[in-house]
Design an enzyme around this catalytic site. Structure first.
Site, short mmCIF file in Angstrom:
data_model
loop_
_atom_site.label_atom_id
_atom_site.label_comp_id
_atom_site.label_asym_id
_atom_site.label_seq_id
_atom_site.Cartn_x
_atom_site.Cartn_y
_atom_site.Cartn_z
N ALA A 80 3.25 -3.00 -68.96
CA ALA A 80 3.42 -2.22 -70.18
C ALA A 80 1.84 -2.66 -70.87
O ALA A 80 1.48 -3.74 -70.65
CB ALA A 80 4.54 -2.65 -71.07
N GLU B 183 6.02 -11.53 -67.97
CA GLU B 183 6.33 -11.29 -69.40
C GLU B 183 6.43 -12.57 -70.14
O GLU B 183 6.13 -12.81 -71.33
CB GLU B 183 7.59 -10.46 -69.67
CG GLU B 183 7.32 -8.95 -69.38
CD GLU B 183 7.59 -8.44 -67.84
OE1 GLU B 183 7.80 -9.41 -67.04
OE2 GLU B 183 7.84 -7.23 -67.89
N GLU C 227 8.55 -3.02 -62.61
CA GLU C 227 10.08 -2.39 -62.83
C GLU C 227 9.72 -0.73 -62.32
O GLU C 227 10.83 -0.25 -62.06
CB GLU C 227 9.92 -2.42 -64.50
CG GLU C 227 10.46 -3.89 -64.79
CD GLU C 227 10.71 -4.08 -66.35
OE1 GLU C 227 9.58 -4.15 -66.82
OE2 GLU C 227 11.54 -4.88 -66.60
N GLY D 89 6.25 -4.33 -66.41
CA GLY D 89 6.68 -2.93 -66.44
C GLY D 89 6.35 -1.99 -65.01
O GLY D 89 6.70 -1.08 -64.65
N1 CAA Z 1 -1.85 -4.17 -71.18
C1 CAA Z 1 -3.12 -4.02 -71.49
N2 CAA Z 1 -4.17 -4.16 -70.97
C2 CAA Z 1 -4.36 -4.84 -69.79
C3 CAA Z 1 -3.08 -5.37 -69.33
C4 CAA Z 1 -1.71 -5.01 -69.84
N3 CAA Z 1 -0.85 -5.24 -69.05
N4 CAA Z 1 -3.30 -5.88 -67.89
C5 CAA Z 1 -4.57 -5.64 -68.09
N5 CAA Z 1 -5.18 -5.06 -68.87
C6 CAA Z 1 -6.70 -5.02 -69.30
C7 CAA Z 1 -7.34 -6.00 -69.63
O1 CAA Z 1 -7.16 -6.41 -71.05
C8 CAA Z 1 -8.94 -6.04 -69.19
O2 CAA Z 1 -9.27 -5.15 -70.49
P1 CAA Z 1 -10.75 -5.45 -71.04
O3 CAA Z 1 -11.77 -5.13 -70.06
O4 CAA Z 1 -11.00 -4.51 -72.10
O5 CAA Z 1 -10.61 -6.52 -71.50
C9 CAA Z 1 -8.71 -5.25 -68.11
O6 CAA Z 1 -7.43 -4.50 -68.04
C10 CAA Z 1 -8.80 -5.93 -66.89
O7 CAA Z 1 -7.96 -7.03 -66.86
P2 CAA Z 1 -8.46 -8.53 -66.45
O8 CAA Z 1 -9.88 -8.59 -67.04
O9 CAA Z 1 -7.50 -9.45 -67.11
O10 CAA Z 1 -8.41 -8.62 -64.91
P3 CAA Z 1 -8.35 -9.61 -64.08
O11 CAA Z 1 -8.54 -9.16 -62.73
O12 CAA Z 1 -9.14 -10.85 -64.30
O13 CAA Z 1 -6.66 -9.95 -64.01
C11 CAA Z 1 -4.27 -9.50 -64.08
C12 CAA Z 1 -5.77 -8.95 -63.72
C13 CAA Z 1 -3.78 -11.06 -63.49
C14 CAA Z 1 -3.43 -8.23 -63.88
C15 CAA Z 1 -4.52 -9.60 -65.67
O14 CAA Z 1 -5.14 -8.66 -66.17
C16 CAA Z 1 -3.13 -9.82 -66.40
O15 CAA Z 1 -2.26 -10.94 -66.49
N6 CAA Z 1 -2.75 -8.62 -67.17
C17 CAA Z 1 -1.47 -8.85 -67.97
C18 CAA Z 1 -0.22 -8.61 -66.90
C19 CAA Z 1 1.15 -8.83 -67.74
O16 CAA Z 1 1.22 -9.71 -68.47
N7 CAA Z 1 1.94 -7.62 -67.69
C20 CAA Z 1 3.22 -7.79 -68.39
C21 CAA Z 1 3.16 -6.82 -69.62
S1 CAA Z 1 4.28 -6.81 -70.61
C22 CAA Z 1 5.57 -5.82 -69.94
O17 CAA Z 1 5.33 -5.17 -68.92
C23 CAA Z 1 6.94 -5.43 -70.72
C24 CAA Z 1 7.78 -4.94 -69.67
O18 CAA Z 1 8.62 -5.36 -69.36
C25 CAA Z 1 8.16 -3.55 -69.64
#
Ligand code: CAA
Length: 257
Positions: free
Chosen positions: A65, A131, A111, A108
């Site tokens: 998400a 998460e 999921e 998400g």
């Molecule tokens: N939401 C919003 N933006 C996201 C994102 C997310 N879930 N995941 C990645 N992005 C964005 C980053 O902010 C970044 O944007 P900017 O260039 O503007 O800074 C861009 O995508 C590239 O990401 P990274 O620079 O972080 O890329 P990376 O290769 O270094 O890392 C990653 C990749 C490990 C996937 C890392 O991006 C990450 O940990 N992302 C978040 C994953 C996460 O926590 N997901 C769970 C979300 S909550 C949820 O899903 C709730 C639910 O159950 C419904």
């Protein structure tokens, strides 16, 4: 219909949806979810489409998400939002949906893949529910579907300690149908979807409904529902055609009736 955050096309008898927010690793914001549901419903209504594939990019199927969209939301905002409605709408799609995954399949995104009926995983796929790192828990079925797929102990580790699952591990747990090279995972998913799309459409639909009952009910009730759906197949022209074709040693001509 044109979309901002997804691409759609029909390949053969398969509706293909590509999540298309590459700069955000296909994070699922409300626009993506609204468009995804609209595209699935459009394919659901299209008689030429027999199955659907959802894919992302090689780097990420979807990284979860959209955290930037969620950061300032209150509990009441989340309660009133349409986020959960979208997931319920996807569950109502009667045609098979295959996730073609590669790279990150997180939160998400994981999921969403689990909500699909089958998963064809590229070998770089990494599944996870991170998460916990944000101070939240999965909110779109992850605690339930993942636990049913991999069992309690591993689900706890994935959800409480951000343990990632490789594509090969996911295959060993029956979470995915197959693991394919990065060059071929999408073609493999499309071929699987096309093969299903060429089968008797009503039976495919009822088969999906019956299998999904296994997650909703106990054995006796599930077998009862299956029996009733099985009986219903005998009301279709395709059932008559399928059995006649077998006996007459010729390919069946499915009409979806
Ligand atoms: N939401 C919003 N933006 C996201 C994102 C997310 N879930 N995941 C990645 N992005 C964005 C980053 O902010 C970044 O944007 P900017 O260039 O503007 O800074 C861009 O995508 C590239 O990401 P990274 O620079 O972080 O890329 P990376 O290769 O270094 O890392 C990653 C990749 C490990 C996937 C890392 O991006 C990450 O940990 N992302 C978040 C994953 C996460 O926590 N997901 C769970 C979300 S909550 C949820 O899903 C709730 C639910 O159950 C419904």
């Amino acid at each position: 219909m044109s979309y901002e955050t997804i691409l759609t096309e029909i390949k053969g008898n398969v509706g293909l949806i590509t999540l298309n927010r590459p700069k955000a690793l296909n994070a699922l914001n409300s626009r993506v979810m609204t468009e995804l549901v609209a595209a699935l419903q459009q394919f659901e209504a299209d008689e030429a489409v027999g199955a659907m594939v959802i894919t992302g990019s090689v780097k990420a199927f979807a990284a979860g998400a959209d955290i930037k969209e969620m950061r300032d939301k209150t509990a009441v905002d989340m309660l009133k939002g349409s986020f959960v409605d979208a997931w319920d709408s996807i569950m109502q799609i009667s045609k098979p949906i295959i996730a073609a995954t590669s790279g990150w399949v997180l939160g998400g995104g994981c999921e969403l893949a689990l909500l699909c009926d089958m998963i064809v995983a590229g070998e770089t796929t990494k599944f996870g529910q991170p998460e916990i790192n944000l101070g939240i828990i999965p909110g779109a079925g992850g605690t339930q579907r993942l636990t049913r797929a991999v069992g309690k102990a591993l689900a706890m580790e994935i959800i409480l300690n951000d343990r990632k699952l490789s594509a090969k591990e996911a295959l060993a747990f029956g979470l995915v149908n197959c693991v394919v090279s990065v060059e071929h995972y999408l073609d493999e998913a499309l071929a699987l979807a096309q093969s299903i799309a060429e089968r008797a459409p009503v039976a495919v639909r009822l088969g999906k409904e019956a299998v999904n009952q296994a997650f909703e009910t106990g054995l006796t009730q599930g077998a009862y529902v299956e029996r009733r759906l099985f009986h219903l197949t005998f009301a279709t022209e395709d059932r008559t055609e399928g059995m006649s074709a077998f006996i007459e040693k010729r390919p069946a001509q499915w009409r979806g009736k």
